[in-house]
Design a protein around this motif. Structure first.
Motif, PDB file in Angstrom:
ATOM      1  N   SER A 250       0.805  -1.227   0.000  1.00 32.35           N
ATOM      2  CA  SER A 250       0.000   0.000   0.000  1.00 32.35           C
ATOM      3  C   SER A 250       0.841   1.283   0.000  1.00 32.35           C
ATOM      4  CB  SER A 250      -0.921   0.016   1.215  1.00 32.35           C
ATOM      5  OG  SER A 250      -0.138  -0.035   2.416  1.00 32.35           O
ATOM      6  N   GLN A 252       3.045   4.620  -0.626  1.00 33.05           N
ATOM      7  CA  GLN A 252       3.136   5.736  -1.557  1.00 33.05           C
ATOM      8  C   GLN A 252       4.631   6.031  -1.750  1.00 33.05           C
ATOM      9  OE1 GLN A 252       0.107   6.958  -2.943  1.00 33.05           O
ATOM     10  NE2 GLN A 252      -0.400   5.068  -1.848  1.00 33.05           N
ATOM     11  N   ALA A 268       7.508  -0.756  -8.372  1.00 34.01           N
ATOM     12  CA  ALA A 268       6.083  -1.024  -8.590  1.00 34.01           C
ATOM     13  C   ALA A 268       5.737  -2.497  -8.391  1.00 34.01           C
ATOM     14  CB  ALA A 268       5.689  -0.580  -9.996  1.00 34.01           C
ATOM     15  N   LEU A 271       4.263  -3.270  -5.054  1.00 32.75           N
ATOM     16  CA  LEU A 271       3.038  -2.561  -4.685  1.00 32.75           C
ATOM     17  C   LEU A 271       1.808  -3.243  -5.275  1.00 32.75           C
ATOM     18  CD1 LEU A 271       4.263   1.098  -5.373  1.00 32.75           C
ATOM     19  CD2 LEU A 271       4.514  -0.264  -3.275  1.00 32.75           C
ATOM     20  N   ALA A 273      -2.041  -2.102  -6.694  1.00 37.19           N
ATOM     21  CA  ALA A 273      -2.987  -1.014  -7.000  1.00 37.19           C
ATOM     22  C   ALA A 273      -4.267  -1.177  -6.175  1.00 37.19           C
ATOM     23  CB  ALA A 273      -3.302  -1.004  -8.489  1.00 37.19           C
ATOM     24  N   GLY A 277      -1.293   1.229  -3.560  1.00 35.15           N
ATOM     25  CA  GLY A 277       0.136   1.430  -3.751  1.00 35.15           C
ATOM     26  C   GLY A 277       0.446   2.132  -5.064  1.00 35.15           C
ATOM     27  N   LYS A 278       1.364   3.109  -5.019  1.00 33.68           N
ATOM     28  CA  LYS A 278       1.678   3.870  -6.245  1.00 33.68           C
ATOM     29  C   LYS A 278       3.097   4.418  -6.192  1.00 33.68           C
ATOM     30  CE  LYS A 278      -1.318   6.439  -8.436  1.00 33.68           C
ATOM     31  NZ  LYS A 278      -2.268   7.521  -8.841  1.00 33.68           N
ATOM     32  N   VAL A 301       2.799  -2.600 -15.265  1.00 34.64           N
ATOM     33  CA  VAL A 301       2.590  -1.953 -13.964  1.00 34.64           C
ATOM     34  C   VAL A 301       1.989  -0.549 -14.144  1.00 34.64           C
ATOM     35  CG1 VAL A 301       4.295  -3.256 -12.627  1.00 34.64           C
ATOM     36  CG2 VAL A 301       5.048  -1.270 -13.945  1.00 34.64           C
ATOM     37  N   ASP A 303      -0.921   0.446 -13.690  1.00 36.17           N
ATOM     38  CA  ASP A 303      -1.870   0.802 -12.625  1.00 36.17           C
ATOM     39  C   ASP A 303      -1.176   1.252 -11.342  1.00 36.17           C
ATOM     40  OD1 ASP A 303      -0.813  -1.688 -12.062  1.00 36.17           O
ATOM     41  OD2 ASP A 303      -2.721  -2.590 -11.432  1.00 36.17           O
ATOM     42  N   ARG A 304       0.169   1.197 -11.312  1.00 33.90           N
ATOM     43  CA  ARG A 304       0.903   1.544 -10.085  1.00 33.90           C
ATOM     44  C   ARG A 304       1.951   2.634 -10.308  1.00 33.90           C
ATOM     45  NH1 ARG A 304       2.422  -4.530  -9.537  1.00 33.90           N
ATOM     46  NH2 ARG A 304       1.248  -4.553 -11.497  1.00 33.90           N
TER      47      ARG A 304
END
Length: 445
Positions: A250, A252, A268, A271, A273, A277-278, A301, A303-304
């Motif tokens: 999760s 950042q 990424a 992590l 999404a 997580g980003k 990746v 989405d992250r």
């Protein structure tokens, strides 16, 4: 006229002028002449080999070319690639080397140039190779033997001692290896290796990174793993950076200097999404943002990762305080750890460059410090060997940020020779024959 050797001469002239990077130039010439795989191999050998040994070659030529500064650059580089072939390659006969060089001289120069090239090469062919081990003092001997400018030899001697400096200088003359990183941190490396071998690759597991695979032979881009985005090309040393951030699904994350995106996509991979997580990935150039997005898409990746055009030194103006769980500063540096892969670095960098880069590095760290959450991690890394850009940058930052402390990277104790007393990592090019690299993990108290 021999297009490969002629192109090698042109590339060396352009690099010498300081107008182009060898890797970019190489791709330009390959596309221009549509070289075969065999010709590409010879061009690579001539250009990178001559660059690697340039100062040594010039020492060999010094008995036959009394005033090299008065010789036209293309003629000097024609002589260099000829001497390189004679001294370092055993598959090209002397008569062929001289013939091809003289033919190029005939096409490009007047009769005087032709006679000069022919005379120098024939005299060199008849002469006994100079014994470089007798050169004094040691700094000059190391400089000439391993083709490294004296100021850089002095820097290495000051930091690592004479014996280690010589080993480093010798090690960067060896051919660079190509390595892969598995994109899924939970993937079965043995299974991936077995699959690559079945597809005709010759590979071994990395001793530096548990996610790394070193390629000994074969074309990785044709494998299903590469095409599916299961593996990506990345140096083994740089594979260590993302994991030392101890990322949770999760988190950042801010990647301040992210192009071309190898480390970004690695971050990424830890992590999710679905858990928010980003990675926010920064760079100051549009074309590099495009490159990051290209790698992000290939490794699935999207989405992250959020790639943005922004100077990392302005990050504090863009993001709120305590926004990120982890911030990575893979800082702009002199790149001295890449000398094996990019030999032109040896001749283009100056000590003053490091002093200027040190200032930029501290500025970036200062800019992002307040963006780290309390208890969060700030990972500082470079691909250089110079202390002014590594430990000194960290010390300068800590001197003005008492709310940060070094968190020793003890989990990499299997790389015991690289673990420094203060808990940072300094990988030298001679340790594992990877890129030279520095990593420091800071925690906000």
């Amino acid at each position: 006229m021999d297009k490969v050797r002629s192109s090698a001469v042109d590339m060396l002239v352009e690099i010498e002028k300081g107008g182009a990077y060898s890797t970019i130039l190489f791709n330009k010439y390959v596309q221009k002449y549509d070289f075969s795989d065999q010709d590409r191999g010879l061009l690579t050998e001539l250009v990178y080999g001559t660059l690697q040994h340039k100062l040594t070659i010039d020492e060999y030529l010094s008995d036959f070319v009394k005033k090299p500064q008065k010789v036209q650059p293309w003629v000097m580089n024609l002589l260099r690639i000829s001497v390189y072939q004679k001294v370092y390659l055993d598959r090209i006969p002397d008569h062929a080397i001289i013939f091809e060089s003289v033919e190029i001289a005939k096409k490009r120069g007047h009769q005087g140039v032709v006679k000069f090239v022919n005379g120098v090469l024939r005299s060199f062919q008849r002469a006994t190779l100079k014994d470089l081990t007798k050169i004094k003092p040691d700094i000059k001997r190391i400089s000439v033997m391993y083709s490294m400018p004296e100021w850089l030899v002095e820097l290495l001697v000051k930091q690592f001692g004479l014996e280690e400096a010589e080993v480093i200088a010798e090690s960067v003359l060896t051919a660079p290896s190509v390595s892969l990183r598995m994109q899924d941190p939970n993937a079965d490396r043995d299974a991936v290796i077995e699959s690559l071998i079945k597809q005709g690759m010759e590979v071994v597991p990395s001793v530096v990174s548990p996610l790394g695979i070193r390629i000994l032979n074969g074309s990785i881009t044709k494998t299903q793993e590469f095409q599916n985005g299961e593996v990506t090309i990345q140096d083994e040393s740089s594979m260590l950076v993302a994991p030392v951030g101890n990322l949770k699904a999760s988190d950042q994350v801010l990647d301040t200097c992210s192009a071309p995106g190898g480390k970004t996509t690695h971050m990424a991979s830890y992590l999710a999404a679905s858990q928010g997580g980003k990675v926010v990935a920064l760079d100051i150039h549009d074309h590099k943002i495009a490159l990051i997005n290209q790698n992000v898409k290939r490794l699935h990746v999207e989405d992250r990762v959020d790639a943005r055009k922004l100077d990392a030194r302005c990050a504090a103006e863009e993001f709120g305080e305590e926004t990120f769980d982890a911030i990575y500063v893979d800082a702009p540096c002199s790149g001295l750890g890449l000398m094996r892969r990019k030999p032109d670095i040896k001749y283009t960098k100056k000590y003053q460059d490091m002093e200027q880069l040190h200032k930029i590095q501290v500025e970036i760290l200062n800019s992002v410090a307040k963006l780290v959450k309390k208890g969060g991690r700030l990972i500082y890394s470079t691909c250089t060997l110079s202390n002014i850009e590594n430990n000194l940058t960290v010390m300068d930052f800590l001197a003005s940020h008492t709310d940060f402390a070094i968190d020793p990277i003890v989990e990499l104790d299997y790389l015991n020779e690289s673990l420094q007393e203060n808990g940072t990592i300094q990988i030298l090019p001679n340790y594992y024959y990877t890129d030279g690299f520095f990593i420091c993990r800071l925690v906000r108290i």
